[in-house]
Write a protein that holds these residues in place. Sequence first.
Motif, PDB file in Angstrom:
ATOM      1  N   GLY A 216       0.822  -1.211   0.000  1.00 28.27           N
ATOM      2  CA  GLY A 216       0.000   0.000   0.000  1.00 28.27           C
ATOM      3  C   GLY A 216       0.855   1.261   0.000  1.00 28.27           C
ATOM      4  O   GLY A 216       0.553   2.241  -0.691  1.00 28.27           O
ATOM      5  N   MET A 217       1.949   1.244   0.760  1.00 23.39           N
ATOM      6  CA  MET A 217       2.860   2.397   0.789  1.00 23.39           C
ATOM      7  C   MET A 217       3.455   2.647  -0.592  1.00 23.39           C
ATOM      8  O   MET A 217       3.536   3.777  -1.063  1.00 23.39           O
ATOM      9  CB  MET A 217       4.014   2.129   1.772  1.00 23.39           C
ATOM     10  CG  MET A 217       3.595   2.023   3.205  1.00 23.39           C
ATOM     11  SD  MET A 217       4.992   1.587   4.276  1.00 23.39           S
ATOM     12  CE  MET A 217       5.890   3.139   4.308  1.00 23.39           C
ATOM     13  N   LEU A 218       3.872   1.583  -1.219  1.00 20.60           N
ATOM     14  CA  LEU A 218       4.506   1.695  -2.538  1.00 20.60           C
ATOM     15  C   LEU A 218       3.501   2.202  -3.565  1.00 20.60           C
ATOM     16  O   LEU A 218       3.835   3.045  -4.423  1.00 20.60           O
ATOM     17  CB  LEU A 218       5.087   0.325  -2.914  1.00 20.60           C
ATOM     18  CG  LEU A 218       5.781   0.173  -4.244  1.00 20.60           C
ATOM     19  CD1 LEU A 218       6.699   1.324  -4.567  1.00 20.60           C
ATOM     20  CD2 LEU A 218       6.554  -1.138  -4.256  1.00 20.60           C
ATOM     21  N   ALA A 228       9.052   9.580 -11.344  1.00 22.86           N
ATOM     22  CA  ALA A 228      10.224   8.904 -10.755  1.00 22.86           C
ATOM     23  C   ALA A 228      10.426   7.516 -11.366  1.00 22.86           C
ATOM     24  O   ALA A 228       9.487   6.905 -11.892  1.00 22.86           O
ATOM     25  CB  ALA A 228      10.044   8.775  -9.245  1.00 22.86           C
ATOM     26  N   ARG A 229      11.665   7.020 -11.273  1.00 27.31           N
ATOM     27  CA  ARG A 229      11.932   5.636 -11.710  1.00 27.31           C
ATOM     28  C   ARG A 229      11.222   4.684 -10.748  1.00 27.31           C
ATOM     29  O   ARG A 229      11.333   4.848  -9.517  1.00 27.31           O
ATOM     30  CB  ARG A 229      13.430   5.306 -11.617  1.00 27.31           C
ATOM     31  CG  ARG A 229      14.306   5.959 -12.638  1.00 27.31           C
ATOM     32  CD  ARG A 229      15.773   5.675 -12.278  1.00 27.31           C
ATOM     33  NE  ARG A 229      16.173   4.310 -12.557  1.00 27.31           N
ATOM     34  CZ  ARG A 229      16.727   3.467 -11.677  1.00 27.31           C
ATOM     35  NH1 ARG A 229      16.936   3.839 -10.437  1.00 27.31           N
ATOM     36  NH2 ARG A 229      17.070   2.266 -12.038  1.00 27.31           N
ATOM     37  N   PRO A 230      10.533   3.651 -11.243  1.00 27.72           N
ATOM     38  CA  PRO A 230       9.867   2.711 -10.342  1.00 27.72           C
ATOM     39  C   PRO A 230      10.828   2.103  -9.315  1.00 27.72           C
ATOM     40  O   PRO A 230      10.453   1.875  -8.157  1.00 27.72           O
ATOM     41  CB  PRO A 230       9.324   1.637 -11.289  1.00 27.72           C
ATOM     42  CG  PRO A 230       9.162   2.336 -12.593  1.00 27.72           C
ATOM     43  CD  PRO A 230      10.242   3.375 -12.663  1.00 27.72           C
ATOM     44  N   ALA A 231      12.085   1.902  -9.697  1.00 23.87           N
ATOM     45  CA  ALA A 231      13.039   1.301  -8.756  1.00 23.87           C
ATOM     46  C   ALA A 231      13.337   2.256  -7.599  1.00 23.87           C
ATOM     47  O   ALA A 231      13.513   1.817  -6.453  1.00 23.87           O
ATOM     48  CB  ALA A 231      14.330   0.923  -9.475  1.00 23.87           C
ATOM     49  N   ASP A 232      13.369   3.560  -7.888  1.00 28.85           N
ATOM     50  CA  ASP A 232      13.616   4.532  -6.817  1.00 28.85           C
ATOM     51  C   ASP A 232      12.409   4.592  -5.877  1.00 28.85           C
ATOM     52  O   ASP A 232      12.558   4.667  -4.651  1.00 28.85           O
ATOM     53  CB  ASP A 232      13.893   5.923  -7.402  1.00 28.85           C
ATOM     54  CG  ASP A 232      15.243   5.989  -8.105  1.00 28.85           C
ATOM     55  OD1 ASP A 232      16.047   5.049  -7.938  1.00 28.85           O
ATOM     56  OD2 ASP A 232      15.482   6.963  -8.834  1.00 28.85           O
ATOM     57  N   THR A 233      11.216   4.563  -6.458  1.00 26.29           N
ATOM     58  CA  THR A 233      10.007   4.587  -5.631  1.00 26.29           C
ATOM     59  C   THR A 233       9.960   3.345  -4.750  1.00 26.29           C
ATOM     60  O   THR A 233       9.599   3.417  -3.571  1.00 26.29           O
ATOM     61  CB  THR A 233       8.766   4.628  -6.541  1.00 26.29           C
ATOM     62  OG1 THR A 233       9.033   5.427  -7.662  1.00 26.29           O
ATOM     63  CG2 THR A 233       7.573   5.166  -5.813  1.00 26.29           C
ATOM     64  N   ALA A 234      10.319   2.209  -5.315  1.00 34.37           N
ATOM     65  CA  ALA A 234      10.277   0.951  -4.556  1.00 34.37           C
ATOM     66  C   ALA A 234      11.279   0.987  -3.400  1.00 34.37           C
ATOM     67  O   ALA A 234      10.971   0.585  -2.264  1.00 34.37           O
ATOM     68  CB  ALA A 234      10.573  -0.231  -5.485  1.00 34.37           C
ATOM     69  N   ALA A 235      12.480   1.479  -3.676  1.00 36.51           N
ATOM     70  CA  ALA A 235      13.497   1.524  -2.618  1.00 36.51           C
ATOM     71  C   ALA A 235      13.089   2.511  -1.531  1.00 36.51           C
ATOM     72  O   ALA A 235      13.271   2.247  -0.332  1.00 36.51           O
ATOM     73  CB  ALA A 235      14.849   1.899  -3.216  1.00 36.51           C
TER      74      ALA A 235
END
Length: 278
Positions: A216-218, A228-235
Motif C-alpha cells: 500500500g505504501m509503494l 520517478a523511476r519505479p526502482a527509486d520509488t520501490a526503494a
Amino acid sequence: MIDAREWSRSDTIALLRVPTAEDDKYSRGVVALRTGSSAYPGAAVLGVEAAWRTGAGFVRFVGEGRAADAVIARRPETVAALDVGSTRVDAWVIGSGTNPVHRPWEEERALREILAGTAPVIVDAGALDLARTASAPLVVTPHAGEFARLRAGLDLDPDGTGDRADDAAEVAAALGATVLLKGATSIVAAPDGDVVAVSAAPGWLATAGAGDVLAGMLGALAAGNREARPADTAAAAAWLHGYAAARAAGATGGRTGHPIVALDVAESIPAAIEDLLS
Ligand SMILES: NC(=O)C1=CN([C@@H]2O[C@H](COP(=O)(O)OP(=O)(O)OC[C@H]3O[C@@H](n4cnc5c(N)ncnc54)[C@H](O)[C@@H]3O)[C@@H](O)[C@H]2O)[C@@H](O)CC1
Ligand SMILES: Nc1ncnc2c1ncn2[C@@H]1O[C@H](COP(=O)(O)OP(=O)(O)O)[C@@H](O)[C@H]1O
C-alpha cells in the motif's frame, strides 16, 4: 556478483513530496487497490490504511463482500466499488491477500486488464503468477518463498545462485520489471541492471501483514511520484517502511525496541515522514 549500493535516508527524502497550494486530491496521487479476499480481508485493510498514511490524495478499493466491508469500516475515506470505470488511477496495487489457486475467472480477467493498462502496477502475493503477462510498468514484491515460485514460473532455477542481488537482477531482466525482493535486507533490482539494498528495518518487522502494508505504501508513493523511476520509488517505500517499523517498535537511537503488529507500522508512517522532512 553485483555490488548493490545501499539506499539511504536522503535518497528516501528525495521521493517525499510536500503538498502545495497548487495541489488537489487528484494531483497528490490516486491509488487503486484490488486486494484482499473473503479468506484474507485484513490484507486489504492493511494496504488501504498504508496508502492513506503515506499521503495518497485519493484511495479507491475495488472489491466486494468481507474485504470491502472491512476496508470501509476501518477507513470510510476510501471509495469502494466493483470497478473504477473510466476514473483516474495513477497506480494500482494487486494481489495482497489473495490466493491464485482460488482465483475466480472474473478476478483473473480484471487483473489481466489492469496488467495490460498504462498505470504502474504493484504486484504482490497472489497476483505474482500473472506478472509475466503484463505490459504495464510493474514492481513485483515477493518474499523469499514467492520469489522461488516466481523464478520457477520464468523457467529459472527456483533456488537461484544464492546471491540475492544477482538473482533479483536476473528476474528483473527476465520480466522487464522492477523486483523488490523482501527480507531483513530488501533488494531492489531494476530491469536496466541497477540494484540497491535497503536495510532500515528492525527484526520486529518480520510479522504477518507487514508486506501488505509495504504494498500500500509503494502504491501511494508511485501514484504521487509519476515521473520517478519505479526502482527509486520501490526503494524509498522499503526504506520508509523499515523506518516506520523502527519508530513503531521504539527501536531507534540504539534501543532494542519491542514487538509490533503490521497496523502499528501503517499508523507510524505519518510521524516517520515528518521526521524525514524536518
Ligand atoms: N491479515 C491478512 O489478511 C494477512 C494476509 N496475508 C496473505 O496471505 C496470503 C499467503 O501469504 P503467505 O506468505 O503466508 O503464504 P505463501 O503461500 O505465499 O507462502 C508461505 C510459504 O512460503 C514459505 N516461505 C519461504 N520463505 C518465506 C518468507 N521469507 N516469508 C514467508 N514465507 C516464506 C513458508 O515457509 C511457507 O511454507 C497472501 O495473499 C498474503 O498477502 C499475509 O500477508 C498475512 C496477513
Ligand atoms: N528479519 C527481518 N528483519 C527486518 N524486516 C524483515 C525481516 N523479515 C521480513 N522483513 C520484512 O517484513 C515484511 C514481510 O512481508 P511479507 O513476507 O510479504 O509478509 P506478509 O505476506 O505477511 O505481509 C517485508 O517488508 C520484509 O522485508
